[in-house]
Each structure stands twice: as structure tokens, then as C-alpha cells.
Design an enzyme around this catalytic site. Structure first.
Site, PDB file in Angstrom:
ATOM      1  N   THR A  62      43.648  47.233  37.706  1.00 12.53           N
ATOM      2  CA  THR A  62      44.924  45.965  38.328  1.00 12.53           C
ATOM      3  C   THR A  62      44.181  44.837  37.778  1.00 12.53           C
ATOM      4  O   THR A  62      43.286  44.796  37.036  1.00 12.53           O
ATOM      5  CB  THR A  62      44.547  45.890  39.556  1.00 12.53           C
ATOM      6  OG1 THR A  62      44.961  47.507  40.479  1.00 12.53           O
ATOM      7  CG2 THR A  62      45.586  45.794  40.953  1.00 12.53           C
ATOM      8  N   THR A 102      49.697  45.675  39.400  1.00 18.87           N
ATOM      9  CA  THR A 102      49.255  47.120  38.582  1.00 18.87           C
ATOM     10  C   THR A 102      49.895  47.543  38.850  1.00 18.87           C
ATOM     11  O   THR A 102      51.774  47.888  39.035  1.00 18.87           O
ATOM     12  CB  THR A 102      47.882  46.859  39.974  1.00 18.87           C
ATOM     13  OG1 THR A 102      47.502  48.084  39.581  1.00 18.87           O
ATOM     14  CG2 THR A 102      48.955  48.062  41.386  1.00 18.87           C
ATOM     15  N   VAL A 103      49.864  48.603  37.608  1.00 18.12           N
ATOM     16  CA  VAL A 103      50.273  49.605  37.766  1.00 18.12           C
ATOM     17  C   VAL A 103      49.846  50.651  37.918  1.00 18.12           C
ATOM     18  O   VAL A 103      49.947  51.934  37.590  1.00 18.12           O
ATOM     19  CB  VAL A 103      50.859  49.789  35.421  1.00 18.12           C
ATOM     20  CG1 VAL A 103      51.802  48.687  35.375  1.00 18.12           C
ATOM     21  CG2 VAL A 103      49.470  49.500  35.072  1.00 18.12           C
ATOM     22  N   GLU A 107      51.775  54.510  40.366  1.00 21.13           N
ATOM     23  CA  GLU A 107      51.467  54.102  41.719  1.00 21.13           C
ATOM     24  C   GLU A 107      52.412  55.090  42.459  1.00 21.13           C
ATOM     25  O   GLU A 107      50.514  55.734  44.053  1.00 21.13           O
ATOM     26  CB  GLU A 107      52.654  53.138  42.398  1.00 21.13           C
ATOM     27  CG  GLU A 107      52.034  51.710  42.977  1.00 21.13           C
ATOM     28  CD  GLU A 107      50.878  51.424  41.742  1.00 21.13           C
ATOM     29  OE1 GLU A 107      50.113  51.902  42.499  1.00 21.13           O
ATOM     30  OE2 GLU A 107      51.157  50.811  41.104  1.00 21.13           O
ATOM     31  N   ASP A 119      48.874  56.479  44.614  1.00 17.18           N
ATOM     32  CA  ASP A 119      48.436  55.810  46.162  1.00 17.18           C
ATOM     33  C   ASP A 119      48.912  56.500  47.256  1.00 17.18           C
ATOM     34  O   ASP A 119      48.627  55.779  48.699  1.00 17.18           O
ATOM     35  CB  ASP A 119      48.980  54.779  46.203  1.00 17.18           C
ATOM     36  CG  ASP A 119      47.962  53.507  44.994  1.00 17.18           C
ATOM     37  OD1 ASP A 119      47.064  54.520  44.124  1.00 17.18           O
ATOM     38  OD2 ASP A 119      48.056  52.039  44.781  1.00 17.18           O
ATOM     39  N   SER A 168      45.169  48.314  48.071  1.00 13.99           N
ATOM     40  CA  SER A 168      44.461  47.462  48.213  1.00 13.99           C
ATOM     41  C   SER A 168      44.270  46.244  48.170  1.00 13.99           C
ATOM     42  O   SER A 168      43.038  45.206  48.175  1.00 13.99           O
ATOM     43  CB  SER A 168      42.666  48.480  47.838  1.00 13.99           C
ATOM     44  OG  SER A 168      42.619  49.278  48.833  1.00 13.99           O
ATOM     45  N   GLY A 182      40.784  48.661  42.444  1.00 17.27           N
ATOM     46  CA  GLY A 182      40.973  50.337  43.592  1.00 17.27           C
ATOM     47  C   GLY A 182      40.110  49.722  45.168  1.00 17.27           C
ATOM     48  O   GLY A 182      40.331  48.303  45.405  1.00 17.27           O
TER      49      GLY A 182
HETATM   50  N1  GLY Z   1      47.398  50.788  42.715  1.00 18.79           N
HETATM   51  C1  GLY Z   1      46.205  50.012  43.503  1.00 18.79           C
HETATM   52  C2  GLY Z   1      46.569  48.852  44.215  1.00 18.79           C
HETATM   53  O1  GLY Z   1      47.345  49.161  44.489  1.00 18.79           O
HETATM   54  O2  GLY Z   1      45.711  49.320  44.878  1.00 18.79           O
END
Ligand code: GLY
Length: 575
Positions: A386, A404-405, A425, A428, A458, A478
Site C-alpha cells: 500500500t 492501495t491495490v 482487494e 481483504d 487497515s 497491512g
Molecule cells: N489492502 C490493504 C488494506 O486495505 O488494509
């Protein structure tokens, strides 16, 4: 009176059982209140930007020089990162932002997070034997949520910017069209993901021309993304989510086995939410609400810590208390949090100082609480790769943005003819209840996938307001985003400057696994020994997020911008 550890844990069990009952009741709990306001009368007169890439920082300043404000500059930085640092973020992904508008002090959280497509099917993420299918969760079109980034940039321009979107996107379009010299990080990321990139012809054509990654220092162009950004600039939301680009995105995803529809794209909505505000030692911390878990965890940790005077403690005890607060906050965040549009969350409880006081009662001053003794919680991990950038403009507008991707190079899937690298994503989400995701952690029902739902993040973009200083802080990393931002906030409150905050050594605890991840050099031998004696398990960790910080000294109106020395110093610039 002091209670032994097992009594305290029983107390915690009671507290959390009560919380679970509270969580299950039907009262609406997400705050619908209007965004808050905090007026500052000072004006810096100059601007500071810190991002993870030289081109992006320069693009932001270029747009400021054209008369743009911090929010226009944020568009320029974000879009340029999409071009020069696609391994971390991009218009095929999403972002979360905390904004402060100087004219009226408005504070708002912009949620441009990806959403699950309407046809999301949990079975797509299972193997035939019922085990999680890591491949569909992390690679290719099924791993991609409906992107929020492009809509978020259009939203920023319409609602907060001064310049037309097209002008704010112009530096990114130019860099994509004329080319730039990729750095070692991009080339390494492409090499690391080459096997997956090769699976998708448009991805291979973009990232492995002649079968090989681009060469460090040799000009590399991205004409398809230039065209897509141009259409976004000309037509706003419709330039990406409808028309030529929207059709190409849907066609490419479906041709490769994905399930997006035109309606998924057309119905994507940016959400404005009320940020979480927590007061700590006279400072006002403004941070990310759900669908990020970050701000809730940071607030809970600060609320727990506010019962101690950390300044009067030695390093061992101070660190011990921070670790114990992290442990408890992560336990909660794993259990309760998800998309506020779908899940009722006990926010009043999680953010309550009384709740924090109860948790404090379960902490012993000289002994680690084994996570296994706390009531069991399912965990979730929000991904690793990120980027964060921080901006303050000459008028005192502030943007704290993390984007982020997800995993390095996202899904590795480029939609043919668009230059758009899609995120991965979907991982997640807790795709398979109580089965570990790619990072070995578990997920709970609150974060189960559903059509149109946002996956838990996060990302913790934050702004800290003190009587005479302001800090703009955020980080990738992360689940470690949360603890790194927390430590950045504590460092700011301790008086460190931007470089000191970004460069400060870090540690992390997330309840499970029950260990403290420690950056080399964080603790001296005596602290390591003291923490180990208390029962903490310390483990060295080499990868930490690249933090980008801007601070504003209100006494002399001086800005300071610093990027993380772990990566590359000098990417923060004040002018
Ligand atoms: N993909 C990382 C976050 O959104 O925390």
C-alpha cells in the site's frame, strides 16, 4: 487492590462477553453525525508534501503552483503513483482519506474503498475440497473489487478542489504518455509477480514487454493508462465507470472468468463518513472509521494508554503497556469490524473511555497477558502493499491519504486497452470464515463478502492536532499500518519532527500470533531482556511500512515534510 492475572482475564472475559451481547443487539451503532469541524486561524503560506515517490511529490507541487489546493495536489499525487508505482496503488484500486478544510475547519473521511461485485460468490474462493483457494482470492479478475480510486479522485475534485479534474490529472497523464524511468522497486515487484503477470496477455504486454520487465533507468511508457486518465479528467466519474473505459473493464474481466457487470461499475459510490476523533494528552487525533479497522484500533489503544503517564515510565514498562494495549485492540478489531453500511458495530463501546478503563484493569504492570488467555477472537489481516502520502497547502488545507491495490501488483490483471491494473482487494474479506488468508490469519462474519460491500481495511490516514502543532501521518504495511501509525502519533506527541517520526524504529503486536514483531535496533539489550522477562516473545521483522509525514508548527507557521528513510529519504518537500 491488585488482582492476579487469571482474575483479570476472567474480568476481561466478562467485559468482552457483555460486549458481544451489545454487539448483537439491534441498535444502530455507526455514527451518522455530520463531519466534525476544527478551525485553525494560522496559515502556513507554503506547502509540504511527503509521498513515496519523487515524481508524485513533484506532481503535487506542480498542481499547487497552478493554483490548486491540497486536494487538487492529492489527485495529482495519487494519479502519478498509479503510473510510477503501480505495485502499491492505482486507479484500479481504492483509497481512504482524512481531510481538513481550512476555510471552515470541516473534517471528513472519504471512503473510496473497493466493493464486492453483485455476483460475488463465496464458492469462487474455495477449492473443491472446501479449502481456501488462494489463487482466485489473490490473482486475476475474481480477486478484484470494483475500484473506488477513480471515483474518489473525481469526488475530491468536485467537492474539495479548486482546479478542474483534468488539470490535476495532467502531470500523471504526461508522465504516463512521455514515459519515466522505473526504479528498482517497480522492476523487482514485476519480477516477483512475473509468473502471474504472464497468465494475462494484456498484463504481460504491459509489464513484460519482450518477455522481460522494464529496465531500471530506461524510459518506459504507459499510453493506455494515459488515455484512461485523460478520459477520467474529461468526463469525471463517467470517464472511468461508463463509456469506453467502463466497457473495456467489464469485457476484460468477464472474458477472463470474472463476474463484473456494467451496473457494478455505474453504481459505485464514494462515501463520506465522520472520522473517528480521540483526545489523548491534550491532542486531538482525527483518524479513519470503518470500513477501516485502523482508527478504531488506534483510538482504543490511546484510550487504554491515557490511563497511564507513559512519560514517567522506563522504556520496558512503557513498551509493555503499549504492547498490551495493541493486543487488546486487535482482539476487538478482529471480532467486530466490517463495512458500516452492512454491519452493526458497537462503536460507542469500542471508543468509550469506560470500556478502555475496563480493559486497563486486565493489564498487569509486570507480566504479559498470553493472547491465548483472552477470550477467543477470529482474526483478519488487511494486506501488505500500500502507500501513504501527506499534504498541507499554503492555506492550511490538509490531506492524509492511504491508497492501495492490496498485494504487490494487485491481481496482476490488466484490463486490455485501459492500462488499468486491477486490485486483489477481495482477499481483504474474510472469504472463508475462520480459515486463514494469505497472511495466515482468520476472518469473522462481520467481514464476510456480500454484493456491494466494502472489505475491511487497515488503512489509517490520520491528522493530529495539538495546541501548537499539527501532524499528518500514515503508513502502508497491512495490519502493521495500525501500530505504525499509532507509534507515529505517539512520536509526534512526544515532540519528534517529521523525519524523527518517519525514521523512528517500530514494533508491532496484533493479538495473534502472540508475539511482538520488532525492527532491528528498536530496543537495547536491557529493554529486550526486560520485556522477555515479563513474558513477551520478541521476533525480529525486516519489512516495515514507508511512512510519509508532514508537520506544521503553528507557532512559527513552519512546515516540515519527511519520507521514510527505510526506503528513500528526500521524498518529502516543502516549498
Ligand atoms: N489492502 C490493504 C488494506 O486495505 O488494509
Amino acid at each position: 487492590m491488585t488482582f492476579p492475572l487469571n482474575w483479570r482475564v476472567a474480568l476481561l472475559g466478562l467485559l468482552l462477553t457483555t460486549s458481544a451481547a451489545y454487539a448483537a443487539d439491534s441498535r444502530p451503532t455507526s455514527s451518522p453525525a455530520a463531519p466534525s469541524a476544527h478551525v485553525i486561524t494560522e496559515r502556513p503560506g507554503h506547502a509540504g508534501i511527503a509521498s513515496a515517490n519523487f515524481h508524485a511529490t513533484e506532481a503535487g507541487h506542480e498542481v499547487l503552483a497552478k493554483g490548486g489546493n491540497a486536494f487538487d495536489a492529492a489527485i495529482a499525487v495519487a494519479a502519478t503513483l498509479s503510473v510510477v508505482e503501480p505495485e502499491s496503488s492505482g486507479i484500479g484500486g481504492g483509497f481512504m482519506a482524512v481531510l481538513h478544510r481550512a476555510s471552515d475547519g470541516r473534517e471528513v473521511f472519504i471512503d473510496a474503498r473497493e466493493t464486492a461485485p453483485a455476483a460475488v460468490n463465496a464458492k469462487d474462493y474455495l477449492n473443491k475440497d472446501g479449502t481456501p483457494n488462494r489463487d482466485t482470492a489473490l490473482n486475476g479478475p475474481l480477486s478484484a473489487g470494483i475500484p473506488g480510486e477513480a471515483a474518489g479522485l473525481a469526488w475530491l475534485s468536485t467537492h474539495y478542489g479548486k482546479l478542474p479534474l483534468k488539470e490535476s490529472l495532467a502531470p500523471a497523464v504526461r508522465i504516463a504518455r512521455d514515459g519515466f524511468k522505473p526504479d528498482g522497486r517497480l522492476v523487482n515487484a514485476i519480477s516477483e509477480r512475473a509468473e502471474d503477470i504472464r497468465r494475462w496477455p494484456a498484463s504481460a504486454a504491459k509489464y513484460l514487454p519482450d518477455g522481460k520487465p522494464p529496465v531500471v533507468g530506461e524510459v518506459w511508457r504507459d499510453p493506455d493508462q494515459a488515455r484512461t486518465l485523460e478520459l477520467l479528467g474529461e468526463h469525471g466519474f463517467d470517464g472511468f465507470y461508463r463509456g469506453e473505459v467502463g466497457k473495456k473493464l467489464v469485457d476484460a474481466v468477464r472474458a477472463a472468468g470474472g463476474n463484473w457487470t456494467a451496473k457494478d461499475l455505474e453504481s459505485y459510490q464514494v462515501k463520506e463518513r465522520t472520522p473517528i476523533v480521540v483526545n489523548y494528552r491534550g491532542y486531538r487525533v482525527v483518524t479513519a472509521p470503518p470500513a477501516s479497522s485502523g482508527g478504531v484500533a488506534v483510538a482504543e489503544i490511546l484510550n487504554i494508554l491515557s490511563g497511564y503517564d507513559l512519560t514517567k515510565l522506563d522504556t520496558v514498562h512503557r513498551t509493555h503497556l503499549v504492547i498490551e494495549a495493541m493486543r487488546r485492540a486487535f482482539r476487538d478489531h478482529n471480532d467486530y469490524l466490517g463495512d458500516p453500511d452492512f454491519v452493526k458495530m458497537p462503536m460507542d463501546m469500542l471508543l468509550s473511555p469506560y470500556y478502555a478503563a475496563g480493559l486497563r484493569q486486565t493489564i498487569l504492570m509486570d507480566k504479559a497477558t498470553p493472547s491465548s488467555m483472552l477470550p477467543v477472537s477470529a482474526g483478519t489481516d488487511p494486506g501488505m502493499h500500500t502507500t501513504h502520502f501527506s499534504i498541507i497547502d499554503k492555506d492550511g488545507n490538509i490531506a492524509s491519504i492511504t491508497q492501495t491495490v492490496n498485494y504487490t501488483m494487485g491481481s496482476t490483471f490488466v484490463a486490455a486497452g485501459t492500462g488499468v491494473l486491477l486490485n486483489d482487494e477481495m482477499d481483504d474479506f474474510a472469504l472463508v470464515p475462520n480459515k486463514p488468508n494469505v497472511y495466515g490469519l482468520l476472518g469473522s462474519d462481520a467481514n464476510a463478502p456480500a454484493p456491494g460491500k466494502r472489505m475491511l481495511s487497515s488503512m489509517t490516514p490520520s491528522i493530529v492536532f495539538g495546541a501548537d502543532r499539527v501532524g499528518v501521518i500514515g503508513s502502508p504495511g497491512g495490519s502493521t499500518i495500525i501500530t505504525q501509525v499509532l507509534e507515529g502519533i505517539l512520536a509526534f506527541i512526544d515532540g519528534k519532527d517529521a523525519a524523527g517520526i518517519a525514521g523512528q524504529k517500530r514494533f508491532h503486536h496484533q493479538y495473534m500470533p502472540d508475539r511482538v514483531d520488532v525492527e532491528s535496533g528498536t530496543f537495547d539489550a536491557a529493554t529486550t531482556e526486560g520485556l522477555t522477562r515479563m513474558g513477551h516473545t520478541l521476533k525480529e521483522r525486516s519489512s516495515w511500512g514507508f511512512m510519509n509525514v508532514v508537520t506544521w508548527d503553528l507557532k512559527n507557521n513552519k512546515l516540515d515534510a519527511a519520507s521514510d528513510p527505510r526506503r528513500e529519504s528526500g521524498l518529502g518537500k516543502v516549498q
